[in-house]
Design a protein around this motif. Structure first.
Motif, short mmCIF file in Angstrom:
data_model
loop_
_atom_site.label_atom_id
_atom_site.label_comp_id
_atom_site.label_asym_id
_atom_site.label_seq_id
_atom_site.Cartn_x
_atom_site.Cartn_y
_atom_site.Cartn_z
N ASP A 38 64.47 29.10 61.49
CA ASP A 38 65.47 29.93 60.90
C ASP A 38 64.87 30.21 59.42
O ASP A 38 65.21 31.43 59.06
N ASP A 39 64.40 29.15 58.56
CA ASP A 39 63.96 29.25 57.42
C ASP A 39 62.96 30.36 57.11
O ASP A 39 62.83 31.38 56.58
N SER A 78 65.17 15.74 58.66
CA SER A 78 65.56 15.05 57.14
C SER A 78 65.63 16.24 56.26
O SER A 78 65.85 15.69 54.92
N GLY A 79 65.17 17.55 56.42
CA GLY A 79 65.50 18.40 55.49
C GLY A 79 64.15 18.56 54.59
O GLY A 79 64.24 19.26 53.73
N GLU A 80 63.17 18.05 55.15
CA GLU A 80 61.91 17.95 54.19
C GLU A 80 60.65 18.86 54.81
O GLU A 80 59.65 18.84 54.34
N MET A 81 61.21 19.74 55.88
CA MET A 81 60.39 20.75 56.25
C MET A 81 61.20 21.99 56.55
O MET A 81 62.10 21.71 57.15
N MET A 82 60.62 23.26 56.33
CA MET A 82 61.24 24.37 56.84
C MET A 82 61.32 24.57 58.36
O MET A 82 60.35 23.99 59.09
N VAL A 99 54.17 25.94 52.55
CA VAL A 99 54.40 27.23 51.68
C VAL A 99 53.19 28.13 51.37
O VAL A 99 53.34 29.21 51.61
#
Ligand code: ATP
Ligand code: MG
Lengths: 262, 86
Positions: A188-189, A181-185, A146
């Protein structure tokens, strides 16, 4: 046609100097005439990353203050003759060089080199303004975290205010397992957030550190994922259309297999 | 409120949380205007409104505020008197 590219980020420690060293060596490996300028005056590092720390006689400030000719201050790379480094002073501070000085220097170097890469200091103060002054293109380095993305956005705004509209993005230190695992951008994000053309994603790779230890940028090591990622970015800078690589994930079993040489 | 409850139930992954938070905070960051520019906007608003009304310049407030996921320029300008239409 030569291009002056500044490598910048806002936030410190995200990989500007690592990127500059790797793109410099990578472009030289492809036969381009390249000069790298370290503008992080007072915190000189690019010399170490390139293994040139023992060959420095003069620096950027000596050139700006007219004590020596540019040619005398350039340090030639040991392996790639077409790669030169203009180191900066380790004792002076950022006020020793101003934007007009750097612009004039870039215009001089443009005549002789295909690429002039400028390693920018962290922050948005004077050192940043100086580093970007002579650049045609800005590469913003960020990480999928972030604070690094927020600072990248700030830098993109500052570049726009200085009428630097040709901006490209490199996302460094991606951890594929965390992305999965969806824990990092992912890329594309970050594209959705920053809306800047991405020219590279570099995984977090211990070989970046081990190669820095030796002063030999990882781009020369095609066995490493980060090395291949940098080589791809080099191709894209040269105008080639190279698809983004899929990262191999080193799961537990892969590591086990490797350990047993399977 | 409902939003935050939903998130607890879905236990959203941190990557998505990061993206959503960044998109919000960047709206604020991008809209933030330097105090000098704010001062200029204020002076020009005073000029325009003073043509029609007598306003209390000392008590007037203008600021950028976040309303849900957009940004609004909010002005509070006490009117002391209204001039006659010509
Ligand atoms: N892809 C990567 N994988 C692993 N480590 C990395 C990677 N990229 C950078 N690093 C490490 O991160 C650290 C910071 O890198 P670097 O010095 O290039 O950042 P910087 O942006 O130039 O920092 P500064 O703002 O201080 O100038 C170094 O230790 C480097 O080895
Ligand atoms: Mg650096």
């Amino acid at each position: 046609m030569s291009e002056v590219i500044v490598i910048t980020s806002g936030k410190g420690g995200v990989g500007k100097s690592t990127t500059t060293a790797n793109l410099g060596v990578g472009l030289a490996m492809r036969g381009k005439k390249v000069v790298l300028i370290d503008t992080d005056t007072g915190l000189r590092n690019l010399d170490l990353l390139l293994g040139l720390e023992n060959r420095i006689m003069y620096d950027l400030v000596d050139v700006i203050e007219g004590r020596v000719e540019i040619k005398k201050a350039l340090v030639r790379h040991k392996k790639y003759e077409n790669l030169q480094l203009l180191p900066t002073s380790q004792v002076k501070d950022k006020s020793a060089v101003n934007p007009a000085d750097l612009m004039a220097l870039c215009d001089e170097l443009r005549k002789e080199y295909d690429y002039v890469l400028i390693d920018c200091p962290a922050g948005i103060e004077q050192g940043f303004q100086t580093a970007i002054a002579g650049a045609d293109t800005a590469i913003v380095v960020t990480m999928p975290e972030v604070s690094a993305v927020r600072d990248a956005d700030k830098i993109i705004g500052e570049l726009g205010r200085s009428e630097k509209d040709n901006i490209k993005l490199i996302i460094n230190r991606i951890r594929p397992a965390m992305v999965d695992s969806g824990e990092m951008m992912d890329m594309d994000d970050i594209n959705d957030i920053l809306a800047i053309k991405c020219i590279g994603q570099v995984p977090d790779d211990i070989k970046v550190v081990t190669s820095a230890n030796r002063g030999e940028p990882v781009v020369g090591d095609s066995d490493s994922q980060a090395g291949r990622a940098y080589a791809n970015i080099v191709g894209r800078i040269m105008g080639e259309d190279i698809p983004f690589m899929k990262f191999e994930k080193q799961g537990f079993f892969d590591k086990l297999k490797k350990a047993f040489g399977m | 409120m409902l939003d935050s409850l939903m998130h607890i139930f879905k236990s959203e992954k941190s990557g998505k949380v990061a993206k959503r938070r960044l998109q919000m905070v960047l709206i604020q960051d991008r809209a933030s205007v330097s105090p000098e520019v704010m001062e200029r906007i204020r002076d020009e608003i005073i000029q325009v409104i003073s043509k029609y009304m007598v306003i209390d310049k000392t008590d007037m407030e203008i600021s950028l505020e976040n309303v849900d996921d957009s940004v609004a320029l909010v002005a509070n300008i006490p009117v002391q008197n209204v001039k006659h239409h010509r």
